[in-house]
Structure formats: C-alpha cells, structure tokens
Design a protein around this motif. Structure first.
Motif, PDB file in Angstrom:
ATOM      1  N   PRO A 534       0.777  -1.006  -0.125  1.00  0.00           N
ATOM      2  CA  PRO A 534       0.086  -0.123   0.090  1.00  0.00           C
ATOM      3  C   PRO A 534       0.785   1.326  -0.039  1.00  0.00           C
ATOM      4  O   PRO A 534       0.601   2.242  -0.708  1.00  0.00           O
ATOM      5  N   ALA A 535       1.849   1.209   0.956  1.00  0.00           N
ATOM      6  CA  ALA A 535       2.811   2.615   1.047  1.00  0.00           C
ATOM      7  C   ALA A 535       3.403   2.900  -0.442  1.00  0.00           C
ATOM      8  O   ALA A 535       3.371   3.837  -1.100  1.00  0.00           O
ATOM      9  N   ALA A 881      -4.912  -5.947   3.418  1.00  0.00           N
ATOM     10  CA  ALA A 881      -3.492  -5.537   4.017  1.00  0.00           C
ATOM     11  C   ALA A 881      -3.665  -4.675   5.029  1.00  0.00           C
ATOM     12  O   ALA A 881      -4.970  -4.010   5.472  1.00  0.00           O
ATOM     13  N   GLU A 882      -2.900  -4.982   6.306  1.00  0.00           N
ATOM     14  CA  GLU A 882      -2.847  -4.028   7.223  1.00  0.00           C
ATOM     15  C   GLU A 882      -1.469  -3.947   8.102  1.00  0.00           C
ATOM     16  O   GLU A 882      -0.510  -4.743   7.792  1.00  0.00           O
ATOM     17  N   LYS A 883      -1.195  -2.651   8.687  1.00  0.00           N
ATOM     18  CA  LYS A 883      -0.038  -2.395   9.423  1.00  0.00           C
ATOM     19  C   LYS A 883      -0.278  -1.575  10.587  1.00  0.00           C
ATOM     20  O   LYS A 883      -1.031  -0.538  10.593  1.00  0.00           O
ATOM     21  N   GLN A 894      -3.793   2.112  13.241  1.00  0.00           N
ATOM     22  CA  GLN A 894      -3.484   1.047  11.760  1.00  0.00           C
ATOM     23  C   GLN A 894      -3.752   1.592  10.826  1.00  0.00           C
ATOM     24  O   GLN A 894      -4.702   2.396  10.625  1.00  0.00           O
ATOM     25  N   PHE A 895      -3.128   1.075   9.608  1.00  0.00           N
ATOM     26  CA  PHE A 895      -3.207   1.589   8.233  1.00  0.00           C
ATOM     27  C   PHE A 895      -3.983   0.260   7.581  1.00  0.00           C
ATOM     28  O   PHE A 895      -3.297  -0.877   7.840  1.00  0.00           O
ATOM     29  N   VAL A 923      -5.991  -9.435   8.005  1.00  0.00           N
ATOM     30  CA  VAL A 923      -6.129  -9.758   6.920  1.00  0.00           C
ATOM     31  C   VAL A 923      -7.268 -11.173   6.737  1.00  0.00           C
ATOM     32  O   VAL A 923      -6.960 -12.012   7.457  1.00  0.00           O
ATOM     33  N   GLY A 924      -8.026 -10.910   5.655  1.00  0.00           N
ATOM     34  CA  GLY A 924      -9.090 -11.838   5.450  1.00  0.00           C
ATOM     35  C   GLY A 924     -10.582 -11.711   6.286  1.00  0.00           C
ATOM     36  O   GLY A 924     -11.411 -12.479   5.865  1.00  0.00           O
TER      37      GLY A 924
END
Length: 945
Positions: A534-535, A881-883, A894-895, A923-924
């Motif tokens: 994503p970034a 997606a996550e971070k 969280q992103f 995710v999921g």
C-alpha cells in the motif's frame, strides 16, 4: 596467573550468560583473559568481539565429548585450530573423529586424563572446584594439572537459570531435572584463585601459566579473506579466464558497445587483479551456469559492477543506470565483495544442491542464523518447564506484545510472576540455530580449516557453519547469497505460457513501454514485484510517474522512519514546494531526488562531501545504521559528522537537516544497485500485467508470489475485467491458468482436501489419453481415493457431469455410497459464493464483501465511493492488508487496505478509533466499515470511525 573459561548461553541447556555478561563478569572478577568454554565454537565470534571491546584478551577454546568423557582444547597453532574444527565437524555429522593435536587438552576427570595419556596425548587435568583434591592426587603421581577458573554461574539465581535451561533442553520440568552443576561450581575471583593453588602445588600454577602463555602466543587468522576458487582453477590463470568470459558476454549484453565500456571494464579488472578476486567472480559465474536457471536477479551492491553484468550475474547496466561501483568495491573498502543472486523460489534448493555436488561437501556450507529467544517462545518454554498445561499457554499467548511492549494481563497475576521473571531473564539469550535464507560459503580447500560446520536442521544434505553471517564475514569467509524469489517464477511461468508472443530478451526493454509506465504511475501494481505494498502504490499515485528512475527512487525511499522526507520529496516533485538546495553540495549530489537522501550511497556521499571523511570512514556510518547496536554508536558518528561539517563552514541548520535524513536509514535501507535490480523485475512484472493480465494473475496466484492473499488477487483480476472460472477435471491444471485473453481458470491446487499425488496422476493420464467423457470413465482410468474424489466433487471439478448441480447424487451413484460432506451445487449465486469460500478459499462470481452485504444489508455505499472526499460512508469490505504502528506518543494506530467488487481503498484507524475496536483489523476479515473519506497527502483515504 590464571585465566577464565566462560560457559555462555551458546551451550544450549547449560550456559546462563550471554557473551556480553560473561565478559563483564570476567572483568569484575579480575581476569584479563577469557576463553570460550562451550560445546562447539558457535559463540566464539561474539565472545571475541565483546572481549576486545572490554580490553580483555580472548582465547579460543572448546569443550567436546570423546568416547563418553568430557574434554576441552585450546589450540596454539593453525594446525591445532583446524584439527579442533575437524573434530567438531566430524562429531556433528555423527562421526567420532580424533582429539586434536597442537592443542592444549584438558580433561574434566582423572579417568579421562589417564585414557588420553594411554592414547599418546599429554592432557592436563582441569583442577576446578569439584575435583581439586583429585587433581592434586594426580599431580602427586606425575599427572599434570592446570587450574583455569571456569565461569558457569556466579550466584544462586544463575544456578536456577541453569536448572531451567536444563529442563527446557530435555523437555522436562524443573522439578524432575538433575542439573549438571552444583553450588560449589560458582566462579570465584582471580584473587581467590591465587590464594587457593600456589601454596598447595606450585606445579599447577606453572602449568596454568604455561597454557596461558602458549594460547596467547598464537595469532588466529581473523579478517583475511578466504576466497572460493572455481573447480577448474588448478592450472588456470584466473585473471585471464575472467577477462575471456567478459569478452564473451559483451555481445550478449550490447548490440553496440556504448562509449566508456572498455574504460569501465579495465578499471574494474585492475582492481579485481590487485585484490585477487577473480576466483570469486568465476565461482559465482559457474554457479549460475551450472544451475541453468531460467531467470536470475543479481542484486545488492554487486549490481554496480560491469563485470557482474557482463558475466550475467546481474541484469541492470551499471553504466547506463549510473551506479556507484565504489559501493561494491574500492581500494579503501575492507569488506570482501558480496554478490547476492535471486533464483526462482522453486529452483533455489536445486541450485544449492548443485553447489554442494560441484565443490564437495567438505568445502561448502550454508551460513547459520543464530536465533535468540522471542517473548512468546520464552514464556511458552518456561511455562512448560514449570508444568503449566498447553491450553493455558494458548490463552496467555494473546497477551504477549513483545519484550518492550510488555506482557499485558500477565504481570498482575501473582501466580505467573516467577514464570514471567524467568521468561524475561531469557531476553537476549541464544535459543537455536536455523539456516540463513541463502548465504553460502565455499572454501578453497576443506572448510574445517576455517570453521566447524554441522547438519542443517530440517534440510537434508545441507550443512551450516557454526557461526552466523557476522561471524563468517568477520573471520573473512566470503559469503555468496543464493536466494529464492517467487516473482522470478511468476515472470518465468508467464513468459513460458506466452511462448512466441513473448518478446526476445535482447530487444525487450519493458521500461520503455508506455502502457507499463502508465500502469505504474496509477499505482495499479497489485501483484507487481516489490512495488505492490500500500505505501508504495500510494507513493506512485501521489507522484504520478511510472518511469524507471522514479521507481528506483520510490522503492528505496519507502522506509519506516522516512515519512516526513517522503512528503517533502512528493511536494518538490509535484512542484508544490520550490526546491532550492540548502547547500551547493546537496544540489550536486541529490538533484534527482530533490535534495532528499534516498540510497545508502547518499549517506556515504554526504559524509565525504560535507564532513570531509574518506570513503572508508563514511562507509562505516552506512554500516552502523544497519546494525542492532546503532542507537549506541550513532551519537559518536553524529558528533564527528558535525565536527567535520563545522570545519568546512557548513551552517548548523544544513547539518541538522542532513542528519535528520541520515537517521531515517536506521534499521534497514537499500543501495541503488539493489533497488535498480529489483525495479527491473518490477517492470517485467508490470509489463505482463499491462499486456497479459490473465497470464500474469495465474502465475502470481500459482507461485503465491506477492504481498496479498489469492482472494485479493482474484478481486483485482475481476477489476481488470477477467472472468474467473472454477475448477474442472477436464479444463483445470494443478496451477491457475489463463483461458484466452480474459479468462482465469482456478487450478486444482485450490481444492482443499485433494491429495496432490492423486491429482497429478489424473492430470498425467488426461494429458496422455485425452479428456474424460464422464465421471465413470475418470474413475476407471484414475484410482482416486474417496477423500480426494469427494474434495474434487465438492469443489466443483465434476460439475460438467452434474448438469442439475446435484453433486451429492453424482458422487453417490459413482462411488457406491453416500459421500460424506458433499452438498449440491447451490442455485442461488450468493449461496454458491459462501460454499466456494468454504471449500476453495475464494469466490468465483461474487466478491465476499458483496456476499456479506446481501446477507446482512446495512451498507449503502461501496469502496469506490471513498474516492470522493467529504462523505460519511458505510460499506462491507474484505481486509487485504494491514499495518499496526505506534505514534510518537506511543499510541497504537492502524493502516488498512479494504476491498470490495468496486475498488481498493486505503484507510487509517487513528488511536481513538483503534481503541474503540474490540480487536484490530486482520487480513481476511470480511466486515462492515464506517468512516469519512478525506483528502490526505494528495490522496483520498478513509478515516475509520
């Protein structure tokens, strides 16, 4: 005078002190020499480094067991060291080996001493606290004894930690295990030792001093490079052979050699001749030729070399791309060359096997990883050693956040206090060995002349060095990284499917293709190697450029600490902020990146240009930024940098700006050759997506080659107007496959429960004898087990023979009984999607978000609506997606990347929104999302409510 034998945490199941603590204790106890006293030499490089830093003399030694008795050895010649390494290697591989010559041998017991003496050796009895009386009795019979002090533990807490480690190693409990040591084995000070032995037996003192003098007199090889040599090198002029191979490579790389090529070749060859590196380049070239890999990607600093490029080790022209050769090799640089080569992930193991075959198992080993205790593993192992049940541990694992973030929910429970304390005491302790992802060393002769090596865990036929990457490199062994890359397999498989439609490699430059550049400029790069996070996609969208040089910059600029400077770069690139270099040096060095430091070379360049450092001095800063102890050493470099800049009259404000950018390189960063090499693969991947999306997505999903799960790639495939078709016994292969330009057939690999060997037998039969006319014919030709037949039937592979969709009746009739768990194919498309998600982990017609929206309602919007800022939105979405990160205040946020059938959208859950949720996005997850679309940094994102 005595010295200290230190048992460290590398003695698994015994040692209680990491090397740093052992060395600190040695100083506190008054010793100025410390020797390793572990089973093996795993911890020697670290002990050596710590001892030298503390001003102590490190001595190499190792314990070993021979014929059931315990001994130790201190080499005093190169031959003695090699023989010790050979013994340790032999024993690790299940061979007995012989005790080493040219070593001082110490026996732990009088019986062992007598045995070695009968075998023709002249050992000393180790007169430690437990057998002091025995040693003096032996001395009276003419058997020599020596009394270096042994550091096993210092206080009662150390003995308890030893007991714990013993229990963990034996998979027992603390209550049941018998420790190896006793309270009287505690180390004493040097002063205490000197009052213990001299009056009792001066011979013991003299023997100990003699051993110390002998061991100190030997200077171990350390830091001189040990280069591999090609197999054919016995009577070969290596420099001439290298030059000959380069000449053969020129027409393969250039239709017309560019100006400056000959000068660059001669510059590099002359340096390689002076440093005697030709054998290294030839060995790597041989590995690639022997492997016959379809695609490779040489990367890292070695991609700055024209020699590497002409040999086919790397694939980016360093002259055309303006790559800094000195980042790889220079007269001043003390590091050995380091060539990293990626192979397709499913070819890499065979490449490594071919290296072992070609050079022989005595000359080759992979590099080990030294794995240290992590919080969850430490708490789990300690709890099991105290008899806590497995079910309890699974519950507790949810509370562990990391060493620094604590173990919330456990600290306040008094019953867990001692277990938690012991788990935290394992922080920084060695746990186990694993295998480096690809680091391989090849010695010019037997490798045990340099380092012991042992069988790799869970990797048949492969050995690993006892030292990790840093130890191997510090010693001087030159590591070759042979790594696996899934995206190379994606490109390989996709181009293989295209066949004659694929362009000829010599004339194919995907960087110049307008459609490819446009795709990258839009950030439409899901599945595209190295630039699909994503970034990176957002950075591409913000700048709106898809050329090669911009992509190289972006793939290096994405670093955890660089956000502020990314914003500056974007504004200057878009013309929103006028770029005026704050100093002429920055203008000349960083014009392409608008004054922002991007590559590791930039750190070196500003160190030289602004602080007046030599290349070697500036490169030390570059290396420190990537080390674990960066926070300790970086302030020293900052002070020197500021002092150098002040001496050259550079204003403090400019120095502040540059040093703030330098700090963003902590943790990890990249050199330009590395990013350029990967960007080449990025463009090949992007070209495939732009021109042959069905073939591209099939290869990505089959090779599991990306940042996202298969279900997310299928969503992206649908947004590119592809039709996803389900598994079919006559149409599907094992892998996902393109059907025409717009069809994507699900592979039988997606069918849960179908055994691969049986499916491959079906495919082999179909390929040999043609498609199946009926399920009866299939089952007659291929003996499928009931579980595999049921799995294929449930997944829809036999639907062509069940026109009414009644899979149950179809299989019931053919299998002669009621197939358990096989349900009819639903007529409702949403019910079909639910079943597909359960059986295949994906959906064919309907996006999972649309499925949930139809079932539960309450979501009037879609992910595509996020593109219009200023609206409050509610929609169902799949998390792809996550971070999770921490703010400067330490709050969690969280992103997240959401997806439905209409679009991908980026979102942020700020700390308040993050705290309101019961758990983070994962995710999921398929769930309702609410928030406001806002314009942020030139993009529109969703702020989660």
């Amino acid at each position: 005078m005595t010295f200290l034998l230190a048992v460290t945490d590398f003695s698994t199941g015994e040692g209680v002190y990491p090397a740093s603590m052992a060395v600190a204790l040695a100083r506190r106890l008054g010793y100025d020499c410390v020797a390793s006293w572990d089973q093996g030499l795993h911890g020697w490089p670290r002990l050596r480094e710590e001892a030298l830093a503390a001003g102590l003399t490190p001595l190499l030694a190792s314990r070993f067991t021979w014929r059931g008795m315990d001994f130790g050895a201190l080499p005093h010649t190169d031959r003695g060291y090699a023989e010790l390494c050979r013994l340790l290697t032999d024993q690790a591989h299940g061979r007995e080996g012989d005790p080493p010559r040219d070593c001082v041998l110490l026996a732990e017991t009088l019986e062992g001493q007598e045995y070695l003496t009968r075998e023709g050796f002249a050992p000393y009895l180790l007169a430690h606290a437990r057998n002091q009386v025995e040693a003096m009795a032996g001395a009276a019979r003419g058997l020599p004894a020596a009394a270096p002090q042994v550091l096993r533990f210092r206080r009662e807490a150390g003995l308890e930690l030893h007991r714990l480690k013993r229990a963990m190693a034996l998979r027992s409990t603390v209550a049941r295990v018998e420790p190896l040591w006793e309270a009287r084995d505690a180390a004493v000070t040097r002063a205490s030792w000197e009052t213990r032995f001299p009056g009792a037996d001066p011979a013991i003192t003299r023997a100990t001093e003699g051993i110390l003098e002998k061991a100190r007199a030997w200077r171990m090889h350390w830091g001189d490079w040990v280069m591999p040599r090609p197999v054919c090198a016995r009577d070969l002029d290596l420099d001439a052979e290298l030059q000959s191979r380069l000449r053969q490579g020129i027409p393969k790389r250039y239709a017309a050699p560019p100006p400056g090529l000959e000068a660059r070749i001669e510059l590099e060859l002359e340096l390689i001749r002076r440093k005697r590196f030709a054998g290294y380049f030839l060995a790597v070239h041989d590995i690639i030729r022997e492997a016959r890999a379809t695609r490779t990607c040489g990367r890292g600093s070695g991609a700055a070399s024209i020699v590497s490029y002409l040999l086919g080790i790397t694939n980016v022209d360093p002259i055309a791309t303006n790559l800094m050769f000195e980042r790889f090799l220079s007269d001043a640089r003390v590091d050995p060359p380091d060539l990293d080569v990626d192979f397709a992930w499913d070819e890499r193991d065979e490449v490594i096997a071919s290296v072992f075959r070609r050079y022989g198992r005595e000359r080759v080993a992979m590099v080990s990883n030294h794995v240290y205790f992590k919080p969850k593993g430490a708490l789990r192992d300690v709890a099991l050693a105290h008899g806590r049940p497995e079910a309890e541990l699974k519950v507790l694992a949810r509370f562990i956040r990391g060493w620094d973030e604590g173990m919330k929910g456990i600290q306040d429970n008094p019953a867990w206090a001692p277990i938690l304390a012991q788990a935290e005491a394992l922080r920084g302790h060695f746990h186990q060995l694993s295998v480096h992802p690809g680091g391989t060393v090849i010695a010019p002769g037997a490798l045990w002349h340099h380092v012991p090596f042992q069988p790799a865990p869970a990797k048949e036929g492969v050995s690993i060095t006892q030292w990790d990457k840093d130890g191997v490199e510090d010693y001087g062994l030159v590591k070759i990284d042979l790594l696996g890359n899934r995206s190379l397999a994606v490109v390989r498989d996709a181009l293989g499917v295209l066949g004659d439609r694929a362009p000829a490699p010599l004339h194919w430059n995907p960087r110049l293709d307008p459609a490819t550049q446009d795709l990258l400029a839009r950030g439409d790069s899901m599945g595209v190697f190295y630039v699909e996070s994503p970034a990176t996609r957002q950075l591409q969208q913000r700048v709106g450029k898809g050329d090669f040089e911009t992509l190289v910059i972006h793939s290096s600029l994405i670093r955890p600490a660089a956000n502020r400077w990314i914003d500056t770069y974007v504004k200057r690139n878009r013309g929103e902020e006028t770029y005026v270099p704050s100093h002429p040096v920055l203008g000349s060095l960083l014009s392409d990146s608008f004054g922002v430091l991007v590559y590791q070379e930039d750190v070196v360049r500003v160190g030289m240009a602004m602080a007046g450092w030599s290349h070697e001095e500036a490169d030390k800063l570059r290396k420190i930024l990537g080390k674990d102890d960066c926070s300790v050493k970086l302030p020293l470099f900052e002070a020197r940098f500021r002092e150098g800049c002040a001496g050259r009259g550079i204003p403090p404000a400019v120095v502040d700006e540059v040093w703030d950018m330098v700090r963003t390189f902590r943790g990890y960063s990249f050199c330009k050759p590395h990013s350029a090499s990967y960007a080449q693969v990025s463009f090949e991947s992007a070209w495939l997506k732009a021109h042959h999306p069905a073939t591209f997505f099939a290869a990505v999903i089959t090779n599991q080659g990306g940042f996202y799960a298969p279900i997310a790639y299928l969503g992206d495939a649908r947004r590119h107007n592809l039709v996803v078709r389900g598994p079919d016994a006559n149409q599907s292969e094992w892998a996902f496959a393109a059907e025409g330009d717009r069809g994507l057939r699900v592979g039988l690999m997606a069918v849960k429960g179908a055994q691969r060997d049986e499916v491959e037998a079906l495919l082999e039969d179909r390929g040999r004898r043609g498609p199946y006319g009926s399920l009866e014919e299939l089952l007659e030709r291929v003996p499928l087990s009931v579980p595999t037949a049921e799995a294929l039937g449930s997944g829809g592979a036999f639907d062509r023979w069940a026109p009414d969709g009644d899979r149950t009746r179809l299989l019931w009739t053919r299998l002669g009984g009621i197939p358990e768990g096989v349900r009819p194919r639903p007529t409702d498309p949403f019910d079909r999607a639910a079943l597909e998600l359960e059986l295949l982990g994906l959906t064919l017609e309907i996006h999972p978000a649309a499925l949930q929206r139809a079932r539960h309602g309450g979501a009037p919007h879609r992910a595509a609506d996020v593109a219009r800022p200023g609206h409050q939105l509610r929609f169902w979405a799949l998390v792809v997606a996550e971070k999770t990160v921490r703010t400067e205040k330490g709050d969690l946020m969280q992103f997240v990347t959401f997806e439905d059938e209409t679009a991908l959208c980026e979102a942020v859950a700020f700390p308040d929104a993050y705290r309101k949720r019961r758990r983070p996005f994962r995710v999921g997850d398929i769930l309702p999302v609410a928030g406001k679309s806002v314009r942020q940094d030139g993009l529109v994102v969703l702020e989660v409510a």
